[in-house]
Design an enzyme around this catalytic site. Structure first.
Site, PDB file in Angstrom:
ATOM      1  N   HIS A 269      -9.499   5.027  -0.953  1.00 57.35           N
ATOM      2  CA  HIS A 269      -8.680   5.113   0.263  1.00 57.35           C
ATOM      3  C   HIS A 269      -9.444   5.950   1.280  1.00 57.35           C
ATOM      4  O   HIS A 269     -10.140   6.886   0.910  1.00 57.35           O
ATOM      5  CB  HIS A 269      -7.339   5.783  -0.040  1.00 57.35           C
ATOM      6  CG  HIS A 269      -6.400   4.895  -0.795  1.00 57.35           C
ATOM      7  ND1 HIS A 269      -5.161   4.558  -0.313  1.00 57.35           N
ATOM      8  CD2 HIS A 269      -6.540   4.255  -1.972  1.00 57.35           C
ATOM      9  CE1 HIS A 269      -4.573   3.754  -1.180  1.00 57.35           C
ATOM     10  NE2 HIS A 269      -5.380   3.557  -2.210  1.00 57.35           N
ATOM     11  N   GLY A 270      -9.261   5.618   2.543  1.00 54.45           N
ATOM     12  CA  GLY A 270      -9.942   6.401   3.586  1.00 54.45           C
ATOM     13  C   GLY A 270     -11.367   5.940   3.776  1.00 54.45           C
ATOM     14  O   GLY A 270     -12.303   6.738   3.749  1.00 54.45           O
TER      15      GLY A 270
ATOM     16  N   THR B  97      -8.012   2.706   9.852  1.00 53.60           N
ATOM     17  CA  THR B  97      -8.153   3.501  11.077  1.00 53.60           C
ATOM     18  C   THR B  97      -9.145   2.887  12.079  1.00 53.60           C
ATOM     19  O   THR B  97      -8.844   2.800  13.273  1.00 53.60           O
ATOM     20  CB  THR B  97      -8.575   4.939  10.730  1.00 53.60           C
ATOM     21  OG1 THR B  97      -7.628   5.448   9.781  1.00 53.60           O
ATOM     22  CG2 THR B  97      -8.574   5.827  11.949  1.00 53.60           C
TER      23      THR B  97
ATOM     24  N   HIS C 211      -7.808  10.072   4.516  1.00 53.12           N
ATOM     25  CA  HIS C 211      -7.185   9.047   5.351  1.00 53.12           C
ATOM     26  C   HIS C 211      -7.426   9.386   6.817  1.00 53.12           C
ATOM     27  O   HIS C 211      -7.458  10.554   7.186  1.00 53.12           O
ATOM     28  CB  HIS C 211      -5.676   8.991   5.108  1.00 53.12           C
ATOM     29  CG  HIS C 211      -5.309   8.391   3.798  1.00 53.12           C
ATOM     30  ND1 HIS C 211      -4.742   9.122   2.788  1.00 53.12           N
ATOM     31  CD2 HIS C 211      -5.408   7.125   3.343  1.00 53.12           C
ATOM     32  CE1 HIS C 211      -4.498   8.320   1.766  1.00 53.12           C
ATOM     33  NE2 HIS C 211      -4.896   7.100   2.072  1.00 53.12           N
ATOM     34  N   GLY C 212      -7.546   8.371   7.656  1.00 55.70           N
ATOM     35  CA  GLY C 212      -7.639   8.611   9.095  1.00 55.70           C
ATOM     36  C   GLY C 212      -9.018   9.116   9.505  1.00 55.70           C
ATOM     37  O   GLY C 212     -10.011   8.877   8.842  1.00 55.70           O
TER      38      GLY C 212
ATOM     39  N   ASP D 153       0.845  -1.193   0.000  1.00 55.67           N
ATOM     40  CA  ASP D 153       0.000   0.000   0.000  1.00 55.67           C
ATOM     41  C   ASP D 153       0.888   1.254   0.000  1.00 55.67           C
ATOM     42  O   ASP D 153       1.842   1.336   0.777  1.00 55.67           O
ATOM     43  CB  ASP D 153      -0.896  -0.052   1.255  1.00 55.67           C
ATOM     44  CG  ASP D 153      -1.998   0.991   1.236  1.00 55.67           C
ATOM     45  OD1 ASP D 153      -2.299   1.521   0.153  1.00 55.67           O
ATOM     46  OD2 ASP D 153      -2.566   1.258   2.316  1.00 55.67           O
ATOM     47  N   HIS D 154       0.574   2.207  -0.864  1.00 57.90           N
ATOM     48  CA  HIS D 154       1.332   3.465  -0.955  1.00 57.90           C
ATOM     49  C   HIS D 154       2.836   3.249  -1.109  1.00 57.90           C
ATOM     50  O   HIS D 154       3.638   3.812  -0.355  1.00 57.90           O
ATOM     51  CB  HIS D 154       1.069   4.366   0.257  1.00 57.90           C
ATOM     52  CG  HIS D 154      -0.304   4.953   0.263  1.00 57.90           C
ATOM     53  ND1 HIS D 154      -0.679   5.986  -0.547  1.00 57.90           N
ATOM     54  CD2 HIS D 154      -1.411   4.611   0.955  1.00 57.90           C
ATOM     55  CE1 HIS D 154      -1.956   6.276  -0.331  1.00 57.90           C
ATOM     56  NE2 HIS D 154      -2.428   5.436   0.565  1.00 57.90           N
TER      57      HIS D 154
ATOM     58  N   ASN E 163      -9.820   0.493   0.967  1.00 59.62           N
ATOM     59  CA  ASN E 163      -8.714   0.481   1.922  1.00 59.62           C
ATOM     60  C   ASN E 163      -9.230   0.939   3.275  1.00 59.62           C
ATOM     61  O   ASN E 163      -9.876   1.989   3.376  1.00 59.62           O
ATOM     62  CB  ASN E 163      -7.608   1.432   1.461  1.00 59.62           C
ATOM     63  CG  ASN E 163      -6.792   0.860   0.330  1.00 59.62           C
ATOM     64  OD1 ASN E 163      -7.295   0.051  -0.459  1.00 59.62           O
ATOM     65  ND2 ASN E 163      -5.547   1.260   0.248  1.00 59.62           N
TER      66      ASN E 163
HETATM   67 ZN    ZN Z   1      -4.300   5.251   1.277  1.00 61.81          ZN
END
Ligand code: ZN
Length: 395
Positions: free
Chosen positions: A204-205, A229, A176-177, A77-78, A226
């Site tokens: 993502h996120g 968190t 994200h987060g 990932d990333h 994805n």
């Molecule tokens: Zn991501």
């Protein structure tokens, strides 16, 4: 991973890509996927490498993938660079993400293209990203400010056509987060991107999105979500509760039950995203990852014992770095009367590496300067693909 996401795209559901940072995560996620008979993507994010040893955790992830009955993909990932992508593939990732989304479009295209050429030569699909999803996995978005940069349809089309990526991560309003309140998502944009590209889309996120938002995403081509968190929060709450209820500060008392907490949240996602019960259908249409052993049996000429050792050490060093090479074994024959005194066994990720390895400049240079001049005539060189037995066809 490509077959998995193609199936999900065709049948409109999303496969969970959970980032793992410890054995507790691997165990909780695998237990959830097995309980729900769901295909699963285990992700390792380069931004988390300060929390675990990538090589060590990969060994556990790969073991978890091989010993289970459900289809598992292992994803970097990333990935921050070409080098990271090579390392991920050589350690066993069956999908890699190249994240050059912070660069201007043309540079993003150049970097992504290079990774795609390398990864496809190893039989591995690539996820690219366009637009900007603020934040870092597991941290509050507020701590990593920056406006969402939405992916535009025209840029996405240019990017996909120019790079040949297999999946695209888009920015349509998630972060994200953690963030305050429910994010506003641009579904109209997503619909247009999906219509124009017709390849699996990645979000993502995922933490913090509502049920209806997930359904809308999946309806519009999102096949990989994805998610990290909320799993990390569940683990953190478990530790806090343990500290209060037991009054103990001992490590094992604190971490007790973490994988159960992670499993619970992972099962909720799997159910919500429609991948529950899809394992069997997927296994019948996914091509399994089948490593290839490149075997060379040989004798030497014009080299003393030290020279042979040096040649082997140099080969092990150079060849291990070539994309698609999982492992380089070099051996001395045990039988006194063995016809071939030495061997190389080079394990490839996939049969496509037979060709990309042969023409790789580092391989050619080593063979021309260190190996062929000292290898006697009449050596044996063959490639063996792993047999498709029931036990090892899952990962
Ligand atoms: Zn991501």
């Amino acid at each position: 991973m490509k077959d998995m996401l193609s199936h999900a795209y065709k049948h409109q559901y999303a496969i969970a890509a959970f980032d793992v940072v410890s054995l507790d995560f691997i165990e909780g996620i695998m237990a959830a996927a097995e309980a729900k008979q769901a295909p699963i993507i285990i992700s390792l994010a380069e931004s988390h490498f300060e929390y675990f040893d990538f090589e060590l955790l990969m060994a556990a992830v790969e073991k978890a993938a091989v010993r289970t009955d459900i289809p598992v993909a292992i994803h970097l990932d990333h990935g921050e660079s070409y080098k990271s992508a090579v390392r991920g593939i050589n350690l066993g990732c069956t999908g890699v993400m190249v994240d050059a989304s912070n660069l201007p479009l043309q540079q993003n295209i150049e970097q992504t293209k290079a990774v795609v050429a390398m990864a496809h030569g190893c039989g591995i699909p690539v996820e690219g990203e366009l637009g900007y999803v603020p934040g870092v996995e597991g941290e509050d978005a507020e701590r990593h400010p920056g406006e969402v940069v939405y992916t535009t349809v025209a840029d996405a089309k240019t990017y996909v056509d120019a790079t040949g990526i297999d999946f695209i991560a888009v920015s349509v309003g998630t972060v994200h987060g953690r963030m305050k309140g429910e994010p506003k998502l641009d579904f109209e944009r997503l619909t247009e991107i999906n219509r124009a590209l017709q390849i699996p889309i990645v979000i993502h996120g995922g933490t913090g999105l509502g049920e209806e938002q997930f359904h809308q995403l999946i309806k519009n081509g999102v096949t990989k979500i994805n998610y990290y968190t909320a799993l990390a929060d569940a683990a953190g709450r478990c530790i806090a509760n343990n500290a209060t209820s037991t009054g103990s500060a001992g490590y094992t008392s604190l971490v007790k039950g973490i994988s159960d907490a992670i499993q619970l949240e992972a099962e909720r996602c799997i159910e919500l995203w429609g991948s529950a019960g899809k394992a069997e259908a997927l296994l019948s249409c996914c091509r399994p990852t089948l490593p290839v052993e490149h075997v060379i049996l040989y004798n030497t000429k014009d080299l003393d014992a030290d020279g042979i050792k040096d040649m082997m050490a140099e080969g092990k060093r150079v060849l291990s770095e070539i994309p698609g090479v999982r492992e380089v074994f070099t051996g001395d024959v045990i039988q006194e009367d063995g016809n071939y005194r030495y061997c190389w066994v080079v394990r490839f990720t996939d049969r496509s590496v037979i060709d990309s390895y042969r023409v790789h400049p580092d391989h050619q240079h080593f063979a021309d300067t260190h190996f062929r001049p000292y290898a006697a005539d009449g050596r044996v060189s063959l490639d063996y693909q792993a047999s498709l037995l029931d036990e090892d066809s899952k990962a």
